[in-house]
Scaffold this active site. Structure first.
Site, PDB file in Angstrom:
ATOM      1  N   THR A   1       5.025   6.257  -4.712  1.00 17.28           N
ATOM      2  CA  THR A   1       3.637   5.835  -4.537  1.00 17.28           C
ATOM      3  C   THR A   1       2.776   6.776  -3.725  1.00 17.28           C
ATOM      4  O   THR A   1       1.572   6.773  -3.864  1.00 17.28           O
ATOM      5  CB  THR A   1       3.565   4.432  -3.908  1.00 17.28           C
ATOM      6  OG1 THR A   1       2.245   3.911  -4.016  1.00 17.28           O
ATOM      7  CG2 THR A   1       3.967   4.461  -2.436  1.00 17.28           C
TER       8      THR A   1
ATOM      9  N   ASP B   1       0.314  -1.955  -3.866  1.00 19.80           N
ATOM     10  CA  ASP B   1       0.146  -0.865  -4.826  1.00 19.80           C
ATOM     11  C   ASP B   1       1.114  -0.980  -5.997  1.00 19.80           C
ATOM     12  O   ASP B   1       1.586   0.022  -6.527  1.00 19.80           O
ATOM     13  CB  ASP B   1       0.301   0.501  -4.150  1.00 19.80           C
ATOM     14  CG  ASP B   1      -0.376   1.625  -4.934  1.00 19.80           C
ATOM     15  OD1 ASP B   1      -1.257   1.312  -5.759  1.00 19.80           O
ATOM     16  OD2 ASP B   1      -0.013   2.796  -4.739  1.00 19.80           O
TER      17      ASP B   1
ATOM     18  N   LEU C   1       2.253 -16.847   9.185  1.00 17.29           N
ATOM     19  CA  LEU C   1       2.650 -17.702  10.297  1.00 17.29           C
ATOM     20  C   LEU C   1       1.518 -18.599  10.751  1.00 17.29           C
ATOM     21  O   LEU C   1       1.738 -19.733  11.171  1.00 17.29           O
ATOM     22  CB  LEU C   1       3.110 -16.843  11.477  1.00 17.29           C
ATOM     23  CG  LEU C   1       4.488 -16.185  11.364  1.00 17.29           C
ATOM     24  CD1 LEU C   1       4.657 -15.150  12.469  1.00 17.29           C
ATOM     25  CD2 LEU C   1       5.581 -17.236  11.448  1.00 17.29           C
TER      26      LEU C   1
ATOM     27  N   ASN D   1       2.883  11.980 -10.138  1.00 18.47           N
ATOM     28  CA  ASN D   1       4.114  11.208 -10.200  1.00 18.47           C
ATOM     29  C   ASN D   1       3.965   9.803  -9.641  1.00 18.47           C
ATOM     30  O   ASN D   1       4.947   9.092  -9.509  1.00 18.47           O
ATOM     31  CB  ASN D   1       5.242  11.930  -9.459  1.00 18.47           C
ATOM     32  CG  ASN D   1       6.087  12.755 -10.403  1.00 18.47           C
ATOM     33  OD1 ASN D   1       5.538  13.399 -11.282  1.00 18.47           O
ATOM     34  ND2 ASN D   1       7.384  12.741 -10.228  1.00 18.47           N
ATOM     35  N   SER D   2       2.771   9.389  -9.286  1.00 16.43           N
ATOM     36  CA  SER D   2       2.559   8.017  -8.848  1.00 16.43           C
ATOM     37  C   SER D   2       3.044   7.052  -9.919  1.00 16.43           C
ATOM     38  O   SER D   2       2.684   7.174 -11.082  1.00 16.43           O
ATOM     39  CB  SER D   2       1.079   7.761  -8.591  1.00 16.43           C
ATOM     40  OG  SER D   2       0.661   8.386  -7.417  1.00 16.43           O
TER      41      SER D   2
ATOM     42  N   HIS E   1      -2.959   1.944  -8.020  1.00  8.81           N
ATOM     43  CA  HIS E   1      -3.995   2.977  -7.989  1.00  8.81           C
ATOM     44  C   HIS E   1      -3.966   3.862  -9.232  1.00  8.81           C
ATOM     45  O   HIS E   1      -4.934   4.573  -9.506  1.00  8.81           O
ATOM     46  CB  HIS E   1      -3.885   3.823  -6.712  1.00  8.81           C
ATOM     47  CG  HIS E   1      -2.763   4.798  -6.689  1.00  8.81           C
ATOM     48  ND1 HIS E   1      -1.576   4.573  -6.026  1.00  8.81           N
ATOM     49  CD2 HIS E   1      -2.620   6.026  -7.246  1.00  8.81           C
ATOM     50  CE1 HIS E   1      -0.784   5.611  -6.165  1.00  8.81           C
ATOM     51  NE2 HIS E   1      -1.395   6.516  -6.905  1.00  8.81           N
TER      52      HIS E   1
END
Length: 481
Positions: A251, A161, A293, A234-235, A131
């Protein structure tokens, strides 16, 4: 297509895509001085400056400074620029108006800041969040020594992300990746990044929880939760242990009043155990392949639990096993209740889907199953999760349309169905009114919850094919002829 008024189907939590934090307070001394001060006794010792002692007894005071001297050069600031065209005048927000009168639009530059972590100095590889760089036309990276470089996009995975960039620079520092599976609640961690664009900032805390999931709108989840102070900007920054090793990529933070309200000690980081695998796939192929699965399930409610003789309403009951799937090969049957995988608990179908989405193709997993009221374990080797499906393969009436899984963020928010990924202009699907971006949530072909289920619903061609569709905020029906 006639669409009714919107029923809001997704509830957005204030999960802020940002980490790091700062707080600034100003204080002033308002103490009045006496008119005359008595002279001090000659024997009184007056320290010139108040300071902590260097040691307590013979023990030096602990400090993170030596470790951070190694870590901070590897944490970078990420600056993105995106060019967007906006309309002017009373109809500027109308997309049709902007297409018909492009001369009445103007270009605007959207800029944003985030963080990143150098993980390979020789190749200049940087981990960050999807992002942070999503939709960017230009991305630049500023190092701790204030050098700035243009970044090259390597690949990204919206569902976890995670994104990878590359810069060409010398004298880079990189962080070693730790085994995040060894983290325990109470371990000390340090967050490093660029909150609010004020510059590199370091905050510390502990690991509040591991394996955190169930947060709406955040894709596949197995987060490290921390109380290290973290805020917007701070992402993509680093979460490190006291050895200066990378344990996670920051994140998201949570605040019920929104991201700009600040940190309340609820922050989340993608563990390196996930980021490493995603990064390796992106570097090798530019995309991420996931295992599955090959089952459809539903939540175990009290009624189902009573009918199956379960002691508690927990797990995902299997309602369909697809032919030639990993589940079929493992011996899963309709009516089985999956309550755990690889030693972890699975409380519902969303937790099962989340578990599958974090596994690579070919992963061998151990499933804890309840069958006829008795526990058993089954082993399965996951096969590749389909990423898209051509409509013509399902039904001639869908020729020209391509269907894909819903983004993980929508599925985590409770949405089900399939996404119309593309519709070829002039095709039969287009003439029927199907549009790119539509979400098909029901069909006369049969019940389905995801892309495999959608495909399986066309085992028999329906005489009349009608889709129930969400478009924008509205929902309605489209008949495919």
């Amino acid at each position: 297509m006639r669409l009714s008024n919107a029923h809001k189907t997704l509830i957005a939590l204030s999960a802020a895509a940002a980490f790091g934090g700062f707080a600034a307070t100003a204080m002033r001394d308002a103490l009045d001085s006496p008119a005359e001060a008595a002279p001090l006794a000659a024997s009184a010792a007056v320290p010139a400056v108040g300071a902590l002692p260097a040691a307590v007894g013979t023990t030096p005071l602990p400090s993170l400074a030596p470790m951070l001297a190694r870590v901070t050069p590897a944490v970078v600031s990420v600056h993105t620029r995106q060019r967007v065209r906006v309309g002017v005048g009373p109809f500027g927000n109308d997309p049709f108006f902007r297409r018909m009168f492009p001369e009445l639009t103007q270009e605007r530059i959207n800029e944003s800041l985030g963080s990143g972590v150098i993980v390979d100095a020789a190749r200049g590889l940087i981990l960050t969040n999807h992002h942070v760089i999503e939709g960017a036309d230009e991305v630049s990276v500023t190092l701790a020594d204030e050098r700035t470089f243009k970044a090259e996009f390597v690949g990204s995975d919206p569902d976890t992300d995670v994104a990878v960039m590359r810069i060409k620079a010398d004298k880079l520092s990189a962080l070693p990746l730790a085994d995040s599976t060894q983290l325990k609640v109470g371990d000390f961690v340090v967050a490093v990044g660029n909150p609010f664009g004020i510059g590199q900032t370091v905050t510390s805390g502990i690991v509040s929880a591991v394996g955190r999931s169930g947060l709406r709108g955040l894709g596949y989840q197995n987060f490290i939760q921390t109380d290290a102070s973290i805020n917007p900007g701070n992402s993509g920054g680093a979460l490190v242990n006291l050895n200066g090793e990378l344990v996670g990529i920051n994140t998201a933070s949570f605040n019920p009043r929104g991201s700009m309200a600040g940190n309340i000690g609820l922050g989340f980081a993608i563990p390196t155990s996930i980021a490493r695998g995603v990064m390796e796939q992106l570097i090798a192929t530019g995309e991420v392949r996931r295992g599955t699965l090959g089952v459809e399930t539903q939540d175990v409610d009290p009624r189902i639990a009573a009918g199956l003789g379960l002691s508690e309403a927990r797990g995902a009951v299997v309602t369909r096993v697809f032919a030639n799937s990993a589940a079929a090969q493992a011996g899963l049957k309709v009516g089985d209740v999956i309550v755990g995988a690889n030693g972890g608990h699975l409380d519902d179908r969303n937790s099962l889907r989340n578990f599958e989405g974090l596994q690579a193709v070919g992963s061998r997993v151990t499933l804890d199953v309840v069958r006829d009221g008795k526990p058993l374990q089954l082993s399965a080797t996951l096969r590749e999760q389909p990423r898209s499906l051509a409509g013509a393969e399902l039904d001639p009436r869908l020729d020209g349309a391509t269907f894909a899984e819903l983004p993980a963020s929508l599925r985590q928010s409770g949405a089900g169905g399939v996404l119309v990924e593309d519709v070829r202009r002039g095709s039969r699907a287009a003439r029927n009114g199907l549009q790119k971006g539509d979400i098909v949530i029901a069909s006369t072909s049969g019940e389905f919850d995801d892309l495999p289920g959608f495909r399986a619903s066309f085992t028999r061609d329906p005489a009349r094919l009608v889709f129930r569709v969400i478009r924008g905020g509205d929902r309605g029906e489209i008949e495919m002829q």
